[in-house]
Motif scaffolding. Structure first.
Motif, PDB file in Angstrom:
ATOM      1  N   UNK A   1       0.834  -1.203   0.000  1.00 44.27           N
ATOM      2  CA  UNK A   1       0.000   0.000   0.000  1.00 44.27           C
ATOM      3  C   UNK A   1       0.870   1.255   0.000  1.00 44.27           C
ATOM      4  N   UNK A   2       1.992   1.211   0.710  1.00 46.06           N
ATOM      5  CA  UNK A   2       2.917   2.345   0.705  1.00 46.06           C
ATOM      6  C   UNK A   2       3.511   2.533  -0.684  1.00 46.06           C
ATOM      7  N   UNK A   3       3.889   1.439  -1.347  1.00 48.21           N
ATOM      8  CA  UNK A   3       4.415   1.532  -2.713  1.00 48.21           C
ATOM      9  C   UNK A   3       3.392   2.181  -3.644  1.00 48.21           C
ATOM     10  N   UNK A   4       2.143   1.751  -3.521  1.00 47.39           N
ATOM     11  CA  UNK A   4       1.093   2.311  -4.390  1.00 47.39           C
ATOM     12  C   UNK A   4       0.875   3.790  -4.102  1.00 47.39           C
ATOM     13  N   UNK A   5       0.916   4.153  -2.826  1.00 47.90           N
ATOM     14  CA  UNK A   5       0.717   5.561  -2.468  1.00 47.90           C
ATOM     15  C   UNK A   5       1.818   6.430  -3.070  1.00 47.90           C
ATOM     16  N   UNK A   6       3.071   6.001  -2.903  1.00 50.53           N
ATOM     17  CA  UNK A   6       4.191   6.786  -3.432  1.00 50.53           C
ATOM     18  C   UNK A   6       4.106   6.893  -4.943  1.00 50.53           C
ATOM     19  N   UNK A   7       3.806   5.798  -5.617  1.00 50.06           N
ATOM     20  CA  UNK A   7       3.703   5.818  -7.081  1.00 50.06           C
ATOM     21  C   UNK A   7       2.580   6.732  -7.553  1.00 50.06           C
ATOM     22  N   UNK A   8       1.499   6.795  -6.763  1.00 43.52           N
ATOM     23  CA  UNK A   8       0.341   7.583  -7.207  1.00 43.52           C
ATOM     24  C   UNK A   8       0.570   9.087  -7.064  1.00 43.52           C
ATOM     25  N   UNK A   9       1.333   9.506  -6.043  1.00 43.36           N
ATOM     26  CA  UNK A   9       1.493  10.945  -5.825  1.00 43.36           C
ATOM     27  C   UNK A   9       2.795  11.494  -6.400  1.00 43.36           C
ATOM     28  N   UNK A  10       3.779  10.643  -6.672  1.00 41.60           N
ATOM     29  CA  UNK A  10       5.076  11.132  -7.140  1.00 41.60           C
ATOM     30  C   UNK A  10       4.959  12.032  -8.370  1.00 41.60           C
ATOM     31  N   UNK A  11       4.123  11.704  -9.366  1.00 35.85           N
ATOM     32  CA  UNK A  11       4.030  12.594 -10.542  1.00 35.85           C
ATOM     33  C   UNK A  11       3.520  13.989 -10.205  1.00 35.85           C
ATOM     34  N   UNK A  12       2.848  14.157  -9.061  1.00 36.35           N
ATOM     35  CA  UNK A  12       2.312  15.467  -8.691  1.00 36.35           C
ATOM     36  C   UNK A  12       3.296  16.289  -7.852  1.00 36.35           C
ATOM     37  N   UNK A  13       4.410  15.689  -7.453  1.00 35.76           N
ATOM     38  CA  UNK A  13       5.325  16.350  -6.537  1.00 35.76           C
ATOM     39  C   UNK A  13       6.387  17.150  -7.272  1.00 35.76           C
ATOM     40  N   UNK A  14       6.968  18.094  -6.571  1.00 41.20           N
ATOM     41  CA  UNK A  14       8.096  18.847  -7.098  1.00 41.20           C
ATOM     42  C   UNK A  14       9.387  18.085  -6.826  1.00 41.20           C
ATOM     43  N   UNK A  15      10.265  17.975  -7.804  1.00 40.08           N
ATOM     44  CA  UNK A  15      11.564  17.310  -7.566  1.00 40.08           C
ATOM     45  C   UNK A  15      12.388  18.007  -6.497  1.00 40.08           C
ATOM     46  N   UNK A  16      12.077  19.283  -6.212  1.00 38.67           N
ATOM     47  CA  UNK A  16      12.816  20.025  -5.188  1.00 38.67           C
ATOM     48  C   UNK A  16      12.331  19.720  -3.769  1.00 38.67           C
ATOM     49  N   UNK A  17      11.197  19.039  -3.645  1.00 41.53           N
ATOM     50  CA  UNK A  17      10.691  18.697  -2.318  1.00 41.53           C
ATOM     51  C   UNK A  17      11.560  17.615  -1.691  1.00 41.53           C
ATOM     52  N   UNK A  18      11.727  17.672  -0.382  1.00 36.21           N
ATOM     53  CA  UNK A  18      12.372  16.583   0.358  1.00 36.21           C
ATOM     54  C   UNK A  18      11.308  15.532   0.664  1.00 36.21           C
ATOM     55  N   UNK A  19      11.593  14.290   0.329  1.00 33.56           N
ATOM     56  CA  UNK A  19      10.635  13.207   0.546  1.00 33.56           C
ATOM     57  C   UNK A  19      11.054  12.397   1.771  1.00 33.56           C
ATOM     58  N   UNK A  20      10.094  12.128   2.655  1.00 34.09           N
ATOM     59  CA  UNK A  20      10.383  11.452   3.916  1.00 34.09           C
ATOM     60  C   UNK A  20       9.426  10.280   4.087  1.00 34.09           C
ATOM     61  N   UNK A  21       9.972   9.106   4.343  1.00 32.04           N
ATOM     62  CA  UNK A  21       9.155   7.935   4.670  1.00 32.04           C
ATOM     63  C   UNK A  21       9.025   7.866   6.186  1.00 32.04           C
ATOM     64  N   UNK A  22       7.797   8.003   6.701  1.00 33.14           N
ATOM     65  CA  UNK A  22       7.537   7.910   8.129  1.00 33.14           C
ATOM     66  C   UNK A  22       6.972   6.531   8.499  1.00 33.14           C
ATOM     67  N   UNK A  23       6.407   5.842   7.534  1.00 29.98           N
ATOM     68  CA  UNK A  23       5.862   4.513   7.782  1.00 29.98           C
ATOM     69  C   UNK A  23       6.980   3.554   8.190  1.00 29.98           C
ATOM     70  N   UNK A  24       6.675   2.620   9.095  1.00 29.65           N
ATOM     71  CA  UNK A  24       7.701   1.668   9.518  1.00 29.65           C
ATOM     72  C   UNK A  24       7.898   0.606   8.447  1.00 29.65           C
TER      73      UNK A  24
END
Length: 437
Positions: free
Chosen positions: A97-120
């Motif tokens: 589910x985490x993989x799907x979430x990241x794949x779904x929103x990544x195209x909407x994000x700015x490459x300049x944003x810092x990405x943080x995984x908080x899920x364990x």
């Protein structure tokens, strides 16, 4: 305070963490794919129960936006992936589910944003994710970090607003953190511990393993107390005065390991040990001890309860795996109820419910006293504060028998004994069997 912080995924972890971040003065965009959920949160309706969370949300509603539009994450300086990781019946983590979430929103994000995984996640996940993101056109230089989550059901607001420390996974711990991420973390005024990805991912599991060791040792010794006539609660203060153990050690007897995280982490460690050829005998022992300890109530009930040939009736107070949460994941109460199919069982819990219809031998009572009506025994499985304030005379008047099993010591023992109740709890020498009516 400058900077916009985004949260992607609003399960318990994302809801609490996003609100806590807004409470520190940041503008927060909290995204989830469920428009219904976002509308409810915008209206102040929380799908999770945590003490203090409604008040915290009310205080910062002007700084947090709940949205189902992923494009709103594009202008965030930091985007935190914050969904809870589900576990299977075998206590294995499922990151799909985490993989799907990241794949779904990544195209909407700015490459300049810092990405943080908080899920364990399991060790190795974040480095692999970082490589996958860097292989995405336009995101070759995007910075990825892992942050260890340390929330506890029932104390999540306290832990989120006033953390003990932040453990941050980095591709290279020697590199400075991105300024927006650094500012976000520093707002919580706690120590920052940068470390390599794999160290951070294993860190939460290491913390939980030390907790498991304390839980298992306490449970083993408290049972020995029951057998030889000692009182564990006279021993525990001596341990807390030992500097090698300390005042905050987990020294309260319990019914094994409940919730989902501890047993999941044991499964993870066993799997990792097998992969690298390391010994995991001590971990196996903790798992076995937990399974054995969970059956204390069932064993004691069968030893003490004598109803002749009729089908016994039992009142169970508490369904959640611990107070201040509605979660029943790995709940000792649920496990007990499953083994009481030869009994009539009346259950009361102020928050938790079965996900569907209760088992056929179970009824859900409206109040704690209603559950006691006609019961041969009362079992307190979750130490909700309200149970400790119930008039025990009224409870005794409702009971048909006198047996009270209160493993975690929620009720006042002296009052129970004064009322003629055959009271039992963990870690104390049991009453003679002939006192249990």
């Amino acid at each position: 305070m400058g900077g916009v912080i985004g949260f992607a995924g609003l399960s318990h972890l994302g809801i609490v963490s996003s609100i806590a971040t807004a409470s520190k003065g940041f503008r927060v965009v909290a995204w989830d794919g469920s428009e219904i959920l976002c509308d409810e949160l915008t209206a102040g309706e929380l799908p999770v129960h945590e003490p203090g969370l409604p008040e915290l949300l009310e205080d910062c509603r002007g700084r947090i936006e709940f949205t189902a539009d992923a494009e709103r994450l594009h202008d965030c300086d930091v985007v935190v992936f914050s969904i809870d990781i589900p576990t299977s019946s075998a206590n294995e983590s499922d990151c799909s589910a985490l993989d799907r979430l990241i794949d779904s929103v990544l195209p909407q994000l700015s490459p300049q944003s810092t990405l943080v995984v908080l899920s364990q996640v399991r060790p190795g996940y974040t480095r692999g994710l970082s490589e996958r993101i860097h292989a995405t056109p336009g995101f070759e230089n995007t910075v990825v970090h892992y942050q260890v989550e340390t929330l506890i059901f029932g104390r999540a607001v306290e832990r989120a607003v006033s953390p003990e420390r932040f453990m941050i996974g980095c591709a290279d711990p020697a590199e400075p953190l991105p300024p927006a991420f650094q500012a976000m973390l520093e707002a919580f005024d706690c120590p920052l511990l940068p470390m390599r990805f794999e160290s951070a991912e294993l860190c939460k599991t290491a913390i939980n393993l030390f907790l498991v060791a304390s839980v298992s040792t306490t449970n083993t010794l408290s049972e020995l107390c029951e057998g030889i006539g000692a009182d564990w609660f006279e021993i525990a203060p001596a341990l807390r005065l030992d500097k090698r153990i300390g005042p905050h050690a987990y020294l309260h007897p319990g019914l094994g390991l409940s919730g989902g995280n501890l047993e999941r982490d044991l499964v993870t460690l066993t799997s990792l040990a097998c992969q690298v050829g390391s010994d995991h005998g001590v971990i196996d022992a903790y798992v076995n001890n937990s399974v054995y300890r969970r059956d204390w109530v069932l064993r004691t009930l069968h030893e003490q309860l004598d109803t002749g040939r009729r089908k016994p009736q039992v009142a169970v107070w508490g369904l959640a795996y611990k107070p201040q949460t509605h979660s029943i994941k790995n709940s000792p109460s649920v496990a007990l109820i499953e083994h009481l199919r030869a009994h009539h069982v009346a259950v009361y819990d102020p928050q938790a419910k079965f996900p569907g219809a209760p088992p056929r031998h179970v009824i859900m009572a409206e109040t704690a006293l209603d559950a006691c009506r006609g019961a041969d025994a009362l079992i307190v499985m979750t130490p909700w504060p309200e149970f400790g304030s119930i008039d025990l005379q009224q409870a005794a008047d409702q009971l048909n028998g006198s047996l009270v099993l209160d493993p975690l010591g929620c009720l006042d023992e002296a009052t129970c004994r004064r009322l003629g109740l055959a009271y039992r709890k963990l870690g104390v020498n049991p009453l003679p069997k002939d006192l249990a009516a």
